[in-house]
Structure formats: structure tokens, C-alpha cells
Design an enzyme around this catalytic site. Sequence first.
Site, PDB file in Angstrom:
ATOM      1  N   LYS A 144       9.702  -4.422  15.190  1.00  0.00           N
ATOM      2  CA  LYS A 144       9.701  -2.919  14.945  1.00  0.00           C
ATOM      3  C   LYS A 144      10.732  -2.230  15.705  1.00  0.00           C
ATOM      4  O   LYS A 144      11.691  -1.703  15.202  1.00  0.00           O
ATOM      5  CB  LYS A 144       8.576  -2.413  14.579  1.00  0.00           C
ATOM      6  N   PHE A 168       0.913  -1.211  -0.186  1.00  0.00           N
ATOM      7  CA  PHE A 168      -0.080   0.039   0.155  1.00  0.00           C
ATOM      8  C   PHE A 168       0.823   1.178   0.025  1.00  0.00           C
ATOM      9  O   PHE A 168       0.978   2.073  -1.033  1.00  0.00           O
ATOM     10  CB  PHE A 168      -0.956  -0.101   1.192  1.00  0.00           C
ATOM     11  N   ILE A 169       1.721   1.446   0.938  1.00  0.00           N
ATOM     12  CA  ILE A 169       2.387   2.477   1.086  1.00  0.00           C
ATOM     13  C   ILE A 169       3.621   2.799   0.069  1.00  0.00           C
ATOM     14  O   ILE A 169       3.866   3.564  -0.676  1.00  0.00           O
ATOM     15  CB  ILE A 169       3.100   2.697   2.492  1.00  0.00           C
ATOM     16  N   TYR A 193       4.618  -8.091  16.821  1.00  0.00           N
ATOM     17  CA  TYR A 193       4.842  -7.060  15.664  1.00  0.00           C
ATOM     18  C   TYR A 193       5.623  -5.601  16.132  1.00  0.00           C
ATOM     19  O   TYR A 193       6.684  -5.276  15.505  1.00  0.00           O
ATOM     20  CB  TYR A 193       3.628  -6.760  15.015  1.00  0.00           C
TER      21      TYR A 193
END
Length: 361
Positions: free
Chosen positions: A183, A38-39, A179
Site C-alpha cells: 500500500k 465491503f466498502i 500488505y
Amino acid sequence: MIGYLTLPQNSETKGQQLKGFDMSNPPRTALVTGSAGFIGYHLCARLLADGFTVVGLDGFTDYYDVTLKQRRHQMLSQNAGFTPVEGLLETDDLVMSLFEAHKPDVVVHLAGQAGVRWSIENPRAYVDANLIGSFNIIEAARAFTPDHLLMASTSSVFGANTQMPYAETDKADTQMSFYAATKKANEAMAHSYAHLYDIPTTMFRFFTVYGPWGRPDMALFKFTKAILADEPIDVYNHGDMQRDFTYVTDLVEGIRLLIDTPPVRPDGPVPQSDSLSAVAPWRVVNIGNGAPVKLLDYIEAIEAATGKTAIKNMMDMQPGDVPGTWAEASLLKSLTGYAPSTDVKTGVKAFVDWYREYYHA
């Protein structure tokens, strides 16, 4: 202008994209991982429009609809400046070979396994993509140092922090999902390499990105699909949630400006409001609107855009989720002069218009 970026549509326009370049001063090359995401799609389109040559790497994993990813890459591939590459970040020697072949001036690492809830069910996917894959990126950057390495992080790293807005200089040691933990590990890994090998590195933390070509696992996509089909939507924490929703082209503008703002190892004290490391050319930057929106107001914007009333199924909070996020975004503005500004009603309508056109809904 609101909406997704258009790209050349035929072979006649395809060759025109490289005309006018002074080959004594050739265009910069950007390697973008997650280019079919998407990005990544929106960023690649923006970089191509700005005259970059772009190498786009994507693994086309089946976490969500692969045909949507394929369509994004097909659109990008209509531009002669775009080189698509299919492969997984964790594949031995793939990333290193791409750095060696293309010598990218700029690397924007967006690829990785997304999703808070999926990390509870399938944590191994996050080890492979987010830890091993990101290691391969920073190791290749050590061998072929780009002018600037930019890596995606997330607002989820703030975890159990309750004081908002979240500032880049706040401690972020209490992640609520695996998640988010991967990160945060990426931020630490990249910092160590920036310190050891002088790799100018910017980590950017996203705050609930939305817009056309968005991910089917995100709330806006799910809500729009269900509302148009007169099906109920699950509203978690009984609607008592808020997010700093960031429209995708605002996010891309922030990334694009940060590309030209690489951090430099400081030779003196770092201002208190700056997240620049005292020992490395490394910085973390929030990209968000800096204004929280209530979940029920977000749903109301979808109702207005679709012309239909949502059937709400009120639910308890999900494991790993947090009730609110809100960015302190003044560092982005001080570095680039830019602040995201698209309001939710405008951004949601743009998504709904795209969804109806793409899915003939």
C-alpha cells in the site's frame, strides 16, 4: 441515519433511476474497483443515489465468501445506472479497455488483496493485485486522464510509528507487514504518475472500517459470529489494543466529499498541515474518527448488541500487527468540512442487526 443503503428492488423502479437527467449535462461516470467488496458496495450505492453512472469492477476472488460479494453486486445491479464487470485488475488490457470504453470522470480504486496476516502466508497475491493491479490503474489514468483519481491506502502504512495520532505528514517508512508495504508502494507509484502526467490524485488511508455487509475476516464479523454461537473469541495482545474504528457510511461520506476536492499542483508553499505534494497534484488524507477505542470496549459493545457475554481466549500479539492506531483527521475536515462521528455502540449495533437478519442468527 445509521445502516446500509437501500437500493431499488424491482424492474419497475429500475428504469426510474435515470429519469430527470438533463442529457445536455449528463451524469458523471465513476469507475469503482472492488465494487463487490465491503466498502466498494457502500460507495457504489452512494454514488448511484447521487446520480452518477457507475462502472463496478470486481474479481470475485475467494479470499472470503464469494456469495456475499455476489449478493452485493446483485443489489447494485438493480439500479439501471450500474454496470457490473467481473475481472482481475492484473489481467492484461482489462483496465485499459474499461477506461477506453467508459471514459470515467472519476476513478475510485478500492480493489486489492486485503489482510495483514494473509500477506505473511501468501505474499504473491499482494504483488499481483496491489502492485501490478494498481499499476494498471495509474497507467490507464495516464492514457485517459480522469478529473480525479482516488486510491485506497491504509493506516497500516504507519507501521512501527509510536507517536499518535497519526498525521498524513508523518514519515511512514517502517511497515510491519507486506500488505502495508504494497500500500505504501501504491502511494509512491501514484505520486510519480501525478507528477509526470498531471493526474489529480488523492490517496486515502482507512482506519479499521466496520459496519453492515462487512468482511468475514474482520474482527467484528468473527466476534459476532462466535458470540452468537457461544464459542470463544481470540483476543490478541491480551486485549491491550486500541483502534480508531470508522463506520462505513462515515468513510463513504468522506470519500464522496473528497471526490469533489481534487488536489491541484501548488504554485507556492504548501501549509505545514497539508499533505499536498510540493511537486504534484497529489495528496494523502486520513479518514478516521480521530478517537481510539480499546479492544475490550469494542467487545463490550458487541456483547451489548447481541445480549450475550463473550468467552475470551486471551492470546499474544500476532506477527505483523500493531497495538494501536489513531487518526489525526483534521485535514479531511479542513478540505471538506466533514468529520466522521458515528460512535462504536451505534455502529456495532447496526452491524449486529444486519448480521442477524442476513444470516437468520
